[in-house]
Design a protein around this motif. Sequence first.
Motif, short mmCIF file in Angstrom:
data_model
loop_
_atom_site.label_atom_id
_atom_site.label_comp_id
_atom_site.label_asym_id
_atom_site.label_seq_id
_atom_site.Cartn_x
_atom_site.Cartn_y
_atom_site.Cartn_z
N MET A 1 0.82 -0.97 0.12
CA MET A 1 0.21 -0.14 -0.07
C MET A 1 0.86 1.24 -0.08
O MET A 1 1.79 1.38 0.92
N ILE A 2 0.74 2.00 -1.10
CA ILE A 2 1.85 3.16 -1.26
C ILE A 2 0.85 4.28 -1.06
O ILE A 2 0.17 4.95 -1.85
N THR A 3 1.12 4.71 0.16
CA THR A 3 0.28 6.20 0.31
C THR A 3 0.82 7.03 1.43
O THR A 3 1.91 6.66 2.21
N CYS A 4 0.52 8.34 1.55
CA CYS A 4 0.84 9.00 2.77
C CYS A 4 0.15 8.67 4.05
O CYS A 4 -0.72 7.87 4.08
N LEU A 5 0.53 9.23 5.11
CA LEU A 5 0.32 8.70 6.56
C LEU A 5 -1.02 9.16 6.62
O LEU A 5 -1.92 8.29 7.23
N ASP A 6 -1.61 10.47 6.21
CA ASP A 6 -2.98 10.79 6.50
C ASP A 6 -3.78 10.70 5.26
O ASP A 6 -3.88 11.30 4.41
N ASP A 7 -4.12 9.32 5.25
CA ASP A 7 -5.10 8.97 4.12
C ASP A 7 -6.22 7.89 4.62
O ASP A 7 -6.17 6.67 4.69
N PRO A 8 -7.39 8.67 4.80
CA PRO A 8 -8.46 7.98 5.34
C PRO A 8 -8.94 6.87 4.44
O PRO A 8 -9.57 5.91 4.87
#
Length: 314
Positions: A1-8
């Motif tokens: 899962m490739i994403t930023c920390l704040d990603d609801p």
Amino acid sequence: MITCLDDPTADLVLTELHGRGVPVVRFDPGVDFPGEITLDAFFDGTGLKGSIDTPSRHLNLANVGAVYWRQPTLYRPSPELDQHAASWVADQSRFGLGGVLASLPSTFYLNHPFRNRDAEHKPLQLATAAACGLTVPHTLVTNRLDSARTFASQINETVFKPLWSTPYQADDGEALTIWAHVIDPDALDEGIAAAAHLFQEKVDKVADVRVTMVGERAFPVRIDGAPALDWRLDYRSLSYQPIEAPTAIVKGMHTYLDTLGLVFGAFDFCLTGAGEFVFLECNPNGQWAWFDEPITKQIAGAIADELTCAKGLS
């Protein structure tokens, strides 16, 4: 899962995958590399092998079944570097780690980052939608003042939309967002020559519809209560109702995704009083976490199905 920390949005899918007992490695390349994660990627006649190590996980690159590519941060080199060195380091990281993550062998992507990048171009979206049988508003992309004025004179109301959601820096340093808005044709001036501009006929709508497409599954939601042209300006005033999309619309969206090599797409339509769906755009990586339950649960489940069924991970 490739994403930023704040990603609801990613959080909901992560919760669904954890509930199914699916092992997940999540990180943000732009923030975590190279300070928090290390990379070893080897290439020979057999292809790509190697690993990525995070503070808590060891990822064998040959064993990755699926990649959920959400919203990673732009690469951030060390602030100790000067501007030129920082730019060079960021590019090396993006093409190095980013290139490896986009080249994993026999891996399912939702969506592949290169397909996301291509599909973000609004002219491509409009041309593809029309070719797939979806209704598209009259639209002009131009940097000619005479063309813009002629276009505006031939339709009832003209909407301006940015071609890319680039933050706009005001004179006081504040970062602004330019939303879609109706323009006064008399206000058009020579400044149009400085860049490409997108002008579009305003659709006479009774509501908006967001259709989240996950593979073969469609999740259409009617959006009511928007006080302005762009419903994103005031989420608190909105209400949501799951609806059925016409068969022809669903078929057109499937064809759209297939044409652009996408598995996921967030389609925005205007709904007219006659019940016609008019295509506005498709965000290949659109948000959906702000919806009410059970909509979010259904979409998260559909994404988890795609990620796990692709290589028999469920």
